[in-house]
Write an enzyme that holds these catalytic residues in place. Structure first.
Site, PDB file in Angstrom:
ATOM      1  CG  ASP A   1     -70.839 -80.856  17.095  1.00 22.93           C
ATOM      2  OD1 ASP A   1     -70.753 -79.646  17.386  1.00 22.93           O
ATOM      3  OD2 ASP A   1     -70.411 -81.316  16.025  1.00 22.93           O
TER       4      ASP A   1
ATOM      5  CB  CYS B   1     -72.906 -70.154  23.034  1.00 20.73           C
ATOM      6  SG  CYS B   1     -74.070 -71.271  22.222  1.00 20.73           S
TER       7      CYS B   1
ATOM      8  CB  CYS C   1     -67.959 -83.712  11.377  1.00 30.48           C
ATOM      9  SG  CYS C   1     -67.692 -82.522  12.691  1.00 30.48           S
TER      10      CYS C   1
ATOM     11  CG  HIS D   1     -72.246 -66.528  21.058  1.00 34.43           C
ATOM     12  ND1 HIS D   1     -72.945 -66.750  22.217  1.00 34.43           N
ATOM     13  CD2 HIS D   1     -71.783 -65.258  21.138  1.00 34.43           C
ATOM     14  CE1 HIS D   1     -72.931 -65.667  22.972  1.00 34.43           C
ATOM     15  NE2 HIS D   1     -72.226 -64.747  22.343  1.00 34.43           N
TER      16      HIS D   1
ATOM     17  CD  GLN E   1     -59.093 -79.124   2.030  1.00 34.65           C
ATOM     18  OE1 GLN E   1     -58.205 -79.069   1.209  1.00 34.65           O
ATOM     19  NE2 GLN E   1     -59.260 -78.222   2.991  1.00 34.65           N
TER      20      GLN E   1
ATOM     21  CE1 TYR F   1     -74.002 -88.063   5.497  1.00 35.11           C
ATOM     22  CE2 TYR F   1     -76.374 -87.718   5.504  1.00 35.11           C
ATOM     23  CZ  TYR F   1     -75.237 -88.248   6.080  1.00 35.11           C
ATOM     24  OH  TYR F   1     -75.339 -88.962   7.249  1.00 35.11           O
TER      25      TYR F   1
ATOM     26  NE  ARG G   1     -69.988 -75.677  10.415  1.00 35.32           N
ATOM     27  CZ  ARG G   1     -70.353 -76.453   9.415  1.00 35.32           C
ATOM     28  NH1 ARG G   1     -71.331 -76.084   8.603  1.00 35.32           N
ATOM     29  NH2 ARG G   1     -69.752 -77.590   9.197  1.00 35.32           N
TER      30      ARG G   1
END
Ligand SMILES: Nc1nc2c(c(=O)[nH]1)N[C@H]1C(S)=C(S)[C@@H](COP(=O)(O)OP(=O)(O)OC[C@H]3O[C@@H](n4cnc5c(=O)[nH]c(N)nc54)[C@H](O)[C@@H]3O)O[C@H]1N2
Ligand SMILES: Nc1nc2c(c(=O)[nH]1)N[C@H]1C(S)=C(S)[C@@H](COP(=O)(O)OP(=O)(O)OC[C@H]3O[C@@H](n4cnc5c(=O)[nH]c(N)nc54)[C@H](O)[C@@H]3O)O[C@H]1N2
Ligand code: SF4
Ligand SMILES: [Mo]
Length: 729
Positions: free
Chosen positions: A14, A44, A138, A174, A297, A422, A598
């Site tokens: 994204d 990347c 996000c 990356h 959180q 989710y 990630r």
């Protein structure tokens, strides 16, 4: 065969790198670095692998209709026209019976690039408020919460800043490569970098200061920073006096967080907290780049607001080297306008799930901010990073599963593997099982697509034109050119919504026959077409203006930076930021688990089917500190189960000295495309973090209702490798 070269925007992840694409015979053959030296490093190995992804044998090419039971993954090939006719007819039946609120959509615009808010337009026209997205976890929810404090979502001025603060955010070569490159360049210029991360992450390794806080305690840490900044007079008094409301109340709240308390909560030495706060506050231009860590959180709203407050009180708002409030690009009609949010009635807006209990990113707050948004930014609605008018995902899945507070019976997932994206995956599965109609728009047969009645094949970024406007996060416009042809009947998501709208008699609202026509329309206000744009270059950035608020004020009800939020107060929430402790580890679940870190070869739940990427990371890994592993009798390479009160997942153990003791890391998004035909939903329940995470109230942020993915109680036990999981593709 002729070869075609183009400037494209990669949408494998994204961040949207500008790259060059090459195609021969209608197929993309190479993705290479941009020829502009300023952009050349922004690529990347996932982007380089795009030809393997776009030309993959298992790419969806024709519309599919379900045969057999839902989830069986047995299909009949049908024509696009038949698929659209049947989808429209079934959706009408659902809407007739349950109302337009009985229809929900889950999507992530960065993958598909091409929706142009046609989804929202269609939904608003038929009265359907329940739109959800992965951006709820996000940058989308961060954008919405940022608006509460100063009316927009700023972007850090990496090029001129002298201090970068990374709350967990860990861009790598990356992983979000352009941000990594911008941090590297700033570091080389001498900018300081402060990293707050339980682990010694890649960014922490080379940081000027690393604060190894306990997972889930970011809000307390920020309150500690403010305590130092206020006590030592390190804030911009003039800006606070002239442009902020609620300073005294905030100061009183901050006084409740002396450093010894913050140190106890976060596990970080008080002197180090003070040193970091001083480094940030005294830098001549400092930024706190967006981070997903505070999106996920239990004190998320407070943590995001505290980042906003830190930016404001230290005088870093809308200044060179600080954080820029960009506004809409004047040359491009914003998606917000295309969405037609005004046509959705107040009555239907009120039915949006989340509106009552968790309103921070729903229509409820959007309506409260309409007047100031129009005053400052020229449009009543500002859908920043797609995140400002969303329903609450957990409430949507509950309505789908239990028909409470009303039934949702039709669900569309476009460019989103909703089943795994989710919290509370078992509930999402139950929700999908209780649908009359599920449609997936996809490149590949994901577990979510396997749950559908109809699967429509999508085109990929090399196969379409696009102009990226970063969803108004920045004012940049970037060019993306089509070089290849989509396979067989694959097409884009704009086309899907338009073709559906026609079947609902809404053709007058969709006068643009193709996605290319929408691009022309969006540029028409600057008197141009897509061809004019592509003829001029590959990127446009209007000259930035700073301290714009001196003329317009801020887009909040008071016109000022609201340190104490009038919107939160009016909604009955605490208007001041606070720290709420998440569910504590206990004897049964002694660890704090967090998801994320990630993996370089994959974007979210994708690409496990692409051999050249999967070979780089064949199996999911749980990280654990050596001392914890020794105490629990676990060894490197053991297969383990990570268990919480709601579920358990399998993965390989990786013992890492850079982990924080007492913490476990679980990766996001694992399923096993190679098990199609052997495992239920291709192993979607074996290793997915979404299985572990609850969406009960005690795990949800109050104001937004987003889940606690950072520091939830868990335990780990040795277990056999599930037979279905092979070691490599
Ligand atoms: N449990 C859990 N949930 C999470 C997160 C987490 O860590 N854990 N992370 C959150 C975050 S940070 C984010 S950004 C979101 C991400 O959410 P998404 O961006 O929606 O990511 P995915 O769910 O992996 O789904 C992307 C899907 O889009 C498909 N796709 C790619 N390009 C195209 C296209 O051009 N057209 C079509 N039709 N389809 C396409 C891919 O094949 C893939 O299946 O998820 C959020 N949800
Ligand atoms: N290769 C690749 N790159 C990606 C993606 C991808 O899927 N693959 N996804 C993209 C997307 S959508 C996103 S949102 C970003 C996310 O990427 P990042 O922002 O880098 O987030 P993560 O990698 O999930 O985790 C970053 C760090 O947060 C730390 N952490 C865990 N819990 C806490 C906590 O409570 N507080 C703090 N301060 N730190 C904590 C972890 O130890 C980890 O080092 O990456 C983007 N880049
Ligand atoms: S970081 Fe990689 S995957 Fe993401 S947009 Fe850039 S090239 Fe594509
Ligand atoms: Mo994300």
């Amino acid at each position: 065969m002729s070869t075609k070269m183009g400037y494209s925007i990669c949408s494998i992840c994204d961040i949207g790198c500008q790259v060059r694409t090459e195609a021969t015979g209608g197929k993309v053959t190479r993705v290479i670095a941009h020829d502009n030296p300023l952009l050349a490093k922004n690529i990347c190995f996932k982007g380089v692998a795009a030809p393997s992804i776009h030309n993959a044998d298992d790419r969806l090419r024709v519309p599919l209709k379900r045969m057999g039971e839902r989830g069986d993954n047995r299909w009949e090939e049908i024509s696009y026209e038949q698929a659209m006719d049947e989808i429209a007819a079934k959706l009408k039946t659902v809407i007739d019976q349950y109302g337009p609120e009985g229809f929900a959509v889950s999507t992530s615009g960065w993958n598909t690039q091409t929706t142009q808010s046609a989804d929202r337009r269609f939904m608003n026209l038929i009265g359907a408020p329940n739109w959800i997205s992965g951006v709820a976890l996000c940058a989308g929810n961060t954008a919405a919460v940022n608006r509460l404090t100063y009316g927009w979502f700023p972007m850090g001025d990496f090029a001129n800043t002298n201090c970068i603060v990374l709350f967990g955010h860990n861009p790598k070569k990356h992983s979000w490569t352009p941000i990594y490159n911008m941090i590297e360049a700033a570091r080389e210029r001498g900018a300081k970098v402060i990293v707050l991360d339980p682990r010694v992450s890649e960014q922490a390794e080379v940081a000027d200061l690393h604060l190894s806080l306990r997972s889930g305690t970011d809000a307390a840490m920020c309150l500690g920073w403010l305590k130092v900044i206020f006590d030592e007079g390190l804030y911009d008094r003039k800006f606070v006096e002239n442009w902020c409301t609620g300073f005294e109340a905030l100061k009183a709240r901050v006084d409740e967080y002396p450093l010894d308390r913050v140190s106890e909560i976060t596990g970080v030495d008080a002197a180090l907290i003070a040193e970091a706060a001083r480094m940030y506050a005294t830098a001549d231009g400092a930024i706190i780049p967006w981070t997903p860590i505070t999106d996920m959180q239990i004190s998320s709203t407070s943590a995001i607001r505290l980042h906003s407050i830190l930016r404001a009180v230290t005088g870093n708002l809308d200044v060179v080297g600080g954080e820029t409030l960009g506004g809409f690009n004047p040359d491009m009609i914003p998606e917000t306008e295309l969405a037609m949010h005004d046509v959705l009635s107040h009555e239907q807006k009120k039915k949006q799930l989340g509106y009552e209990k968790h309103p921070a990113y729903t229509y409820r707050v959007a309506e409260m901010l309409k007047e100031p948004t129009e005053r400052v930014w020229g449009y009543p609605y500002a859908d920043l990073v797609m995140g400002c008018h969303m329903a609450n995902p957990s409430e949507v899945f509950r309505a789908m599963a239990y028909e409470d507070p009303y039934p949702i019976k039709a669900f569309f997932a476009l460019g989103n593997n909703a089943l795994m994206s989710y919290p509370n995956q078992h509930q999402i599965h139950k929700a999908m099982m209780n649908q009359d109609l599920i449609v997936a728009h996809e490149l590949f047969m994901t577990p979510t697509a396997m749950m559908a009645d109809y699967v429509l094949p999508g085109d990929a970024f090399s196969e379409r034109n696009h102009i990226a406007d970063t969803w108004n996060w920045t004012t940049r416009l970037g060019l993306s050119q089509k070089v290849a042809e989509p396979p067989e009947q694959a097409s884009n998501t704009y086309q899907f919504w338009r073709d559906l709208a026609f079947r609902f008699g809404l053709e007058e609202h969709f006068p643009w026959a193709t996605h290319d026509d929408v691009l022309d329309y969006r540029l028409s206000r600057s008197g141009r077409s897509f061809s004019d744009f592509e003829a001029r270059g590959f990127m446009e950035i209007p000259t930035p203006h700073f301290r714009k608020y001196r003329k317009t004020g801020f887009a909040t009800p008071s016109g000022k930076v609201e340190l104490s939020s009038s919107v939160l107060e009016d909604l009955g929430f605490d208007p001041l930021p606070y720290f709420r402790e998440g569910p504590a580890p206990c004897e049964q679940y002694p660890y704090r688990a967090f998801n994320g870190v990630r993996e370089d070869p994959f974007f979210q739940t994708g690409q496990r089917n692409i051999k050249e990427l999967r070979d780089r990371c064949p199996t999911p890994k749980i990280f654990m500190h050596p001392n914890d592993a020794a105490r629990d009798g676990l060894a490197e390479g053991d297969w383990v189960e990570l268990q919480t009160a709601v579920g358990s997942v399998s993965a390989e153990l990786s013992i890492k000295a850079n982990m924080k003791e007492g913490h476990l890391r679980v990766p996001h998004g694992w399923w096993y495309p190679e098990t199609v035909g052997r495992a239920q939903l291709a192993g979607a329940f074996l290793s997915s973090d979404a299985v572990l995470c609850s969406d009960e109230d005690e795990f949800l942020d109050a104001e937004q209702g987003i889940p606690h993915f950072k520091g939830f109680p868990a335990r780990i036990v040795k277990a056999a490798r599930p037979e279905l999981i092979e070691v490599a593709l």
